[in-house]
Design a protein around this motif. Structure first.
Motif, mmCIF file in Angstrom:
data_model
loop_
_atom_site.group_PDB
_atom_site.id
_atom_site.type_symbol
_atom_site.label_atom_id
_atom_site.label_comp_id
_atom_site.label_asym_id
_atom_site.label_seq_id
_atom_site.Cartn_x
_atom_site.Cartn_y
_atom_site.Cartn_z
ATOM 1 N N ARG A 184 -27.019 -9.151 -1.819
ATOM 2 C CA ARG A 184 -28.124 -9.941 -1.264
ATOM 3 C C ARG A 184 -29.483 -9.630 -1.893
ATOM 4 O O ARG A 184 -30.305 -10.524 -2.088
ATOM 5 N N HIS A 185 -29.773 -8.384 -2.188
ATOM 6 C CA HIS A 185 -31.082 -8.013 -2.712
ATOM 7 C C HIS A 185 -30.920 -6.930 -3.773
ATOM 8 O O HIS A 185 -30.020 -6.094 -3.691
ATOM 9 N N LEU A 206 -31.006 -0.441 -6.946
ATOM 10 C CA LEU A 206 -30.309 -0.475 -5.664
ATOM 11 C C LEU A 206 -29.943 -1.907 -5.318
ATOM 12 O O LEU A 206 -30.773 -2.808 -5.410
ATOM 13 N N ILE A 207 -28.691 -2.089 -4.930
ATOM 14 C CA ILE A 207 -28.209 -3.409 -4.529
ATOM 15 C C ILE A 207 -27.806 -3.354 -3.062
ATOM 16 O O ILE A 207 -26.972 -2.532 -2.672
ATOM 17 N N ASP A 208 -28.416 -4.207 -2.235
ATOM 18 C CA ASP A 208 -28.062 -4.301 -0.821
ATOM 19 C C ASP A 208 -27.035 -5.411 -0.633
ATOM 20 O O ASP A 208 -27.145 -6.491 -1.235
ATOM 21 N N PHE A 209 -26.055 -5.130 0.246
ATOM 22 C CA PHE A 209 -24.971 -6.077 0.489
ATOM 23 C C PHE A 209 -25.042 -6.622 1.908
ATOM 24 O O PHE A 209 -25.734 -6.063 2.778
ATOM 25 N N ALA A 210 -24.312 -7.702 2.139
ATOM 26 C CA ALA A 210 -24.389 -8.418 3.414
ATOM 27 C C ALA A 210 -23.977 -7.551 4.596
ATOM 28 O O ALA A 210 -24.455 -7.752 5.716
ATOM 29 N N ASP A 211 -23.091 -6.583 4.382
ATOM 30 C CA ASP A 211 -22.632 -5.745 5.489
ATOM 31 C C ASP A 211 -23.526 -4.539 5.737
ATOM 32 O O ASP A 211 -23.191 -3.650 6.530
ATOM 33 N N GLY A 212 -24.675 -4.466 5.049
ATOM 34 C CA GLY A 212 -25.612 -3.385 5.277
ATOM 35 C C GLY A 212 -25.459 -2.204 4.333
ATOM 36 O O GLY A 212 -26.289 -1.279 4.366
ATOM 37 N N ARG A 213 -24.452 -2.188 3.513
ATOM 38 C CA ARG A 213 -24.268 -1.077 2.571
ATOM 39 C C ARG A 213 -25.196 -1.243 1.365
ATOM 40 O O ARG A 213 -25.667 -2.329 1.068
ATOM 41 N N ARG A 214 -25.433 -0.126 0.697
ATOM 42 C CA ARG A 214 -26.328 -0.122 -0.460
ATOM 43 C C ARG A 214 -25.641 0.599 -1.618
ATOM 44 O O ARG A 214 -25.126 1.710 -1.460
ATOM 45 N N VAL A 232 -26.615 -1.963 -15.337
ATOM 46 C CA VAL A 232 -27.703 -2.739 -14.730
ATOM 47 C C VAL A 232 -27.623 -4.195 -15.162
ATOM 48 O O VAL A 232 -27.709 -5.117 -14.332
ATOM 49 N N ASP A 233 -27.449 -4.413 -16.450
ATOM 50 C CA ASP A 233 -27.368 -5.787 -16.959
ATOM 51 C C ASP A 233 -26.165 -6.524 -16.368
ATOM 52 O O ASP A 233 -26.260 -7.704 -16.005
ATOM 53 N N ALA A 234 -25.027 -5.828 -16.263
ATOM 54 C CA ALA A 234 -23.822 -6.455 -15.717
ATOM 55 C C ALA A 234 -24.003 -6.810 -14.245
ATOM 56 O O ALA A 234 -23.601 -7.889 -13.787
ATOM 57 N N LEU A 235 -24.620 -5.904 -13.484
ATOM 58 C CA LEU A 235 -24.859 -6.178 -12.062
ATOM 59 C C LEU A 235 -25.741 -7.396 -11.873
ATOM 60 O O LEU A 235 -25.438 -8.294 -11.070
ATOM 61 N N LEU A 236 -26.852 -7.457 -12.600
ATOM 62 C CA LEU A 236 -27.775 -8.576 -12.445
ATOM 63 C C LEU A 236 -27.152 -9.881 -12.923
ATOM 64 O O LEU A 236 -27.384 -10.952 -12.341
ATOM 65 N N SER A 237 -26.351 -9.780 -13.974
ATOM 66 C CA SER A 237 -25.708 -10.990 -14.495
ATOM 67 C C SER A 237 -24.689 -11.563 -13.515
ATOM 68 O O SER A 237 -24.628 -12.772 -13.300
ATOM 69 N N LEU A 241 -29.189 -11.909 -8.928
ATOM 70 C CA LEU A 241 -30.311 -11.506 -8.084
ATOM 71 C C LEU A 241 -31.570 -11.289 -8.910
ATOM 72 O O LEU A 241 -31.510 -10.937 -10.091
ATOM 73 N N HIS A 242 -32.717 -11.490 -8.262
ATOM 74 C CA HIS A 242 -34.009 -11.211 -8.875
ATOM 75 C C HIS A 242 -34.481 -9.844 -8.403
ATOM 76 O O HIS A 242 -34.341 -9.480 -7.234
ATOM 77 N N LEU A 243 -35.071 -9.085 -9.318
ATOM 78 C CA LEU A 243 -35.463 -7.717 -9.013
ATOM 79 C C LEU A 243 -36.777 -7.659 -8.242
ATOM 80 O O LEU A 243 -37.713 -8.411 -8.521
#
Length: 256
Positions: A184-185, A206-214, A232-237, A241-243
């Motif tokens: 999500r973020h 840090l990536i936040d997920f819908a179930d509250g985990r980070r 980092v590039d793979a996660l954003l791709s 998400l926008h940083l």
């Protein structure tokens, strides 16, 4: 804060305890009259060979097992391993304690009891305690616990495919799965605050997920290295998400 006063206090105390509970027994330091000896320097070469074998072989052995665990994650497009220094501690301490005892055992089994006794007496002369007993205690009290703690780290890794990130934590066999569709973020973090309020640099994503985990991109780092740029590039791709930049993790707004 310096550790010098602590070392100055602990070392004499440790020597006193060893002399008290592992006193030297000169009555058993007897060299047989028909003792057999190896050529000068051979026993020392044996010890060095055993030590290097334990240190180098242990490091690559543990690292290889860790990579073997990671190879079980089928379909992974990216794999992150724990910092390599993690596999140095157990072999390193074993290489300090085991070669001396192993060499004595080998000499006695092959009939060079006199050579073994000379080594024992020389060691006892230097420290004035029962060297063999102390080394056995070191193996049981230092090497064995470090080895057990290291075994629990063998399954650790982070693997990523097109749909999820799987993080296998310390002392776990089953990975924690983060579905990328639930991200999500995304936040970039500069570091964390020390007690005096100064910022300690530790870049992270840090990536936040819908179930509250980070999920932290530095999940497999040693705490000082920035997150691998490829991850980092793979996660954003994959998440799209926008940083959002924050100074520390505590600056992330609640609910985001």
């Amino acid at each position: 804060m310096t550790v010098a006063p602590f070392v100055a206090l602990v070392l004499p105390l440790a020597y006193a305890i060893l002399r008290r509970y592992s006193p030297r027994d000169t009555s058993v330091e007897v060299v047989p009259e028909d003792a057999r000896y190896l050529p000068y320097g051979v026993s020392l070469a044996i010890m060095w060979t055993i030590g290097l074998g334990i240190a180098i072989g242990g490091y690559f052995g543990l690292r290889g097992v860790n990579h073997l665990f990671a190879s079980m994650d089928r379909g992974s497009t990216l794999v992150l391993y724990p910092t390599a220094i993690l596999w140095c501690f157990a072999p390193g301490f074993a290489a300090l304690c085991l070669p001396w005892l192993t060499t004595l055992w080998m000499l006695r089994r092959t009939g060079y009891t006199g050579e073994a006794q000379e080594i024992v007496i020389d060691g006892n002369d230097k420290m004035n305690w029962n060297g063999e007993r102390v080394m056995r205690w070191a193996c049981l009290g230092i090497v064995a616990p470090i080895f057990l703690f290291t075994l629990a780290a063998l399954p650790m890794r982070l693997s990523m495919d097109n749909n999820s990130v799987r993080v296998t934590h310390y002392a776990h066999l089953t990975p924690e799965i983060f579905p990328l569709a639930d991200a999500r973020h995304a936040f970039t973090v500069d570091g964390y605050l020390l007690r005096d309020g100064t910022l300690q640099s530790r870049p992270d994503l840090l990536i936040d997920f819908a179930d509250g985990r980070r999920l932290a991109a530095t999940a497999m780092s040693d705490g000082g290295d920035p997150p691998p740029q490829a991850f980092v590039d793979a996660l954003l791709s994959h998440t799209g998400l926008h940083l959002t930049h924050v100074r520390t993790e505590h600056d992330i707004p609640n609910g985001q």
